[in-house]
Enzyme design. Structure first.
Site, PDB file in Angstrom:
ATOM      1  N   ASP A   8       0.987  -1.227  -0.006  1.00  0.00           N
ATOM      2  CA  ASP A   8      -0.069  -0.035   0.129  1.00  0.00           C
ATOM      3  C   ASP A   8       0.943   1.218  -0.068  1.00  0.00           C
ATOM      4  OD1 ASP A   8      -2.698   1.122  -0.149  1.00  0.00           O
ATOM      5  OD2 ASP A   8      -2.314   1.787   2.182  1.00  0.00           O
TER       6      ASP A   8
ATOM      7  N   LYS B 132      13.856   4.695 -11.759  1.00  0.00           N
ATOM      8  CA  LYS B 132      12.774   4.749 -11.014  1.00  0.00           C
ATOM      9  C   LYS B 132      12.978   3.418  -9.977  1.00  0.00           C
ATOM     10  CE  LYS B 132       7.746   4.742 -10.196  1.00  0.00           C
ATOM     11  NZ  LYS B 132       6.481   4.589 -10.974  1.00  0.00           N
TER      12      LYS B 132
ATOM     13  N   HIS C 165       9.880   4.858  -3.564  1.00  0.00           N
ATOM     14  CA  HIS C 165       9.800   4.508  -2.559  1.00  0.00           C
ATOM     15  C   HIS C 165       9.328   2.953  -2.687  1.00  0.00           C
ATOM     16  CE1 HIS C 165       6.375   5.434  -4.799  1.00  0.00           C
ATOM     17  NE2 HIS C 165       5.337   4.831  -3.982  1.00  0.00           N
ATOM     18  N   ARG C 166       8.805   2.801  -3.756  1.00  0.00           N
ATOM     19  CA  ARG C 166       8.418   1.108  -3.814  1.00  0.00           C
ATOM     20  C   ARG C 166       9.777   0.445  -3.835  1.00  0.00           C
ATOM     21  NH1 ARG C 166       4.829   1.866  -7.142  1.00  0.00           N
ATOM     22  NH2 ARG C 166       3.132   1.652  -5.978  1.00  0.00           N
TER      23      ARG C 166
END
Length: 199
Positions: free
Chosen positions: A70, A176, A181-182
């Site tokens: 999430d 990326k 964050h992921r």
């Protein structure tokens, strides 16, 4: 080892497959590979709560290790919004472009020095026996004044990375997958997976 990813979002699946390519014995499945996968209401107070709820529901349904994330955008000038509501911000029917425009509208007039924001990601790995493990990652940035770039998804076009001089949507997938964050949460999740017994 089989791992069920709790998403049918093709962009997320691609990022996860790319990051987990370092584990050649890992077979990645999605809810589409199973009959009647559970619909999980994301009503947790935190990203961590929602990730754990989704991973546990899928592990219980499939009997396999399951991974759920999430994630969302936290904007300081907006009191932390959209936060856990990032995917639903703007109401039902709003797409990524509409949500980006909404944030830009809400940020109109906010000076450059107060446009700080971060992407936050919590990744939960739920095992069939009941154990759950969580990895988290953040990426600091600034909200732009306009959308820039055609890559990525979600809020990537309005999230500017000062150290790279580009928005997240202007990065290649490889770039990326080093800074997001992921990516940071997935790096930690990768170490968790390396330590799990193979079944």
């Amino acid at each position: 080892m089989k791992l069920v990813i709790a998403t049918n979002n093709a962009n997320k699946v691609r990022e996860i497959r790319d990051k987990f390519a370092a584990l050649p014995d890992l077979e990645i499945l999605t809810p589409a590979d199973f009959a009647d996968p559970p619909e999980v209401i994301e009503d947790g107070a935190t990203f961590r709560d929602n990730a754990m709820k989704k991973a546990r529901a899928l592990a219980d349904h499939t009997g396999l290790a399951s991974l759920a994330d999430d994630s969302g955008l936290v904007v300081d000038a907006l009191g932390g919004r959209p936060g856990v509501f990032s995917a639903r911000y703007g109401g039902e029917g709003a797409d990524d472009a509409a949500r980006n425009r909404m944030i830009l509208d809400e940020m109109r007039g906010v000076p450059e020095g107060r446009r700080s924001a971060r992407f936050v990601c919590a990744i939960a790995i739920a095992l069939p026996g009941g154990e759950s493990l969580v990895a988290e990652g953040t990426c600091e940035g600034v909200i732009t004044g306009a959308m820039r770039g055609n890559g990525g998804f979600g809020y990537d076009p309005i999230f500017y990375l000062p150290e790279l001089g580009r928005t997240m949507a202007e990065l290649t997938l490889g770039e990326k997958n080093r800074v997001s964050h992921r990516a940071r949460a997935l790096d930690s999740a990768l170490e968790i997976l390396r330590g799990l017994p193979r079944r």
